[in-house]
Design a protein around this motif. Structure first.
Motif, mmCIF file in Angstrom:
data_model
loop_
_atom_site.group_PDB
_atom_site.id
_atom_site.type_symbol
_atom_site.label_atom_id
_atom_site.label_comp_id
_atom_site.label_asym_id
_atom_site.label_seq_id
_atom_site.Cartn_x
_atom_site.Cartn_y
_atom_site.Cartn_z
ATOM 1 N N ILE A 151 2.941 -13.157 1.280
ATOM 2 C CA ILE A 151 1.684 -13.002 1.921
ATOM 3 C C ILE A 151 1.809 -11.620 2.813
ATOM 4 N N ALA A 152 2.821 -10.987 3.511
ATOM 5 C CA ALA A 152 3.195 -9.866 4.082
ATOM 6 C C ALA A 152 2.974 -8.910 2.999
ATOM 7 N N ASP A 153 3.507 -9.001 1.663
ATOM 8 C CA ASP A 153 3.538 -7.832 0.916
ATOM 9 C C ASP A 153 2.086 -7.382 0.330
ATOM 10 N N ILE A 154 1.263 -8.509 0.101
ATOM 11 C CA ILE A 154 -0.106 -8.608 -0.404
ATOM 12 C C ILE A 154 -0.886 -8.126 0.512
ATOM 13 N N THR A 155 -0.687 -8.274 1.786
ATOM 14 C CA THR A 155 -1.630 -7.953 3.033
ATOM 15 C C THR A 155 -1.289 -6.144 3.250
ATOM 16 N N GLY A 156 0.127 -6.130 3.416
ATOM 17 C CA GLY A 156 0.310 -4.561 3.475
ATOM 18 C C GLY A 156 -0.083 -3.840 2.269
ATOM 19 N N GLY A 157 -0.076 -3.918 1.029
ATOM 20 C CA GLY A 157 -0.743 -3.450 -0.008
ATOM 21 C C GLY A 157 -2.022 -3.286 -0.008
ATOM 22 N N SER A 158 -2.756 -4.462 0.506
ATOM 23 C CA SER A 158 -4.351 -4.343 0.700
ATOM 24 C C SER A 158 -4.549 -3.315 1.813
#
Length: 136
Positions: free
Chosen positions: A57-64
């Motif tokens: 979730i951290a990586d997906i949110t940061g990428g977003s």
């Protein structure tokens, strides 16, 4: 930038995020927020939310947050601290806030909290622009 369209695209075209259950709720310039409703199959052997789910979730949110500038990105570095176990957690909320936007590299502070606002993980993620515009 049409942030609502970008949010829809990020949710529709993220096969792994959809498998895990991550949903992007908001994107604006240099910022994103997402949620994950915790299921039993996301637990580790001690009954805590698996660290891989927290990292995901951290990586997906940061990428977003990083794509809020209109270009495709890829993760180049991630530093995450697991501060508390996710025992008894029903929902997690992740927020990514921009620390620095360079010409090629974008750096974000990323926090993951439980449904009560308790900080579970904190991290710093770096993304590299692929210099390809996002198509709508």
């Amino acid at each position: 930038m049409d942030y609502e369209a970008l949010r829809r695209i990020r949710n529709e075209q993220n096969s792994f995020g959809n498998l895990v259950g991550v949903r992007i709720e908001e994107i604006r310039e240099g910022y994103a927020r997402s949620v994950l409703d915790v299921r039993a199959d996301l637990s580790n052997p001690i009954g805590s939310l698996h660290g891989g789910a927290l990292f995901t979730i951290a990586d997906i949110t940061g990428g977003s947050a990083a794509v809020s500038h209109g270009e495709q990105v890829t993760t180049v570095d991630a530093d995450i601290r697991y501060l508390r176990p996710g025992i008894g957690v029903k929902r997690i909320v992740c927020e990514a806030e921009e620390i620095k936007k360079g010409k090629t590299l974008f750096v974000y502070r990323i926090d993951v909290r439980d449904q009560d606002g308790t900080l579970l993980t904190a991290g710093t993620f770096t993304y590299m622009s692929l210099r390809k515009k996002i198509e709508f």
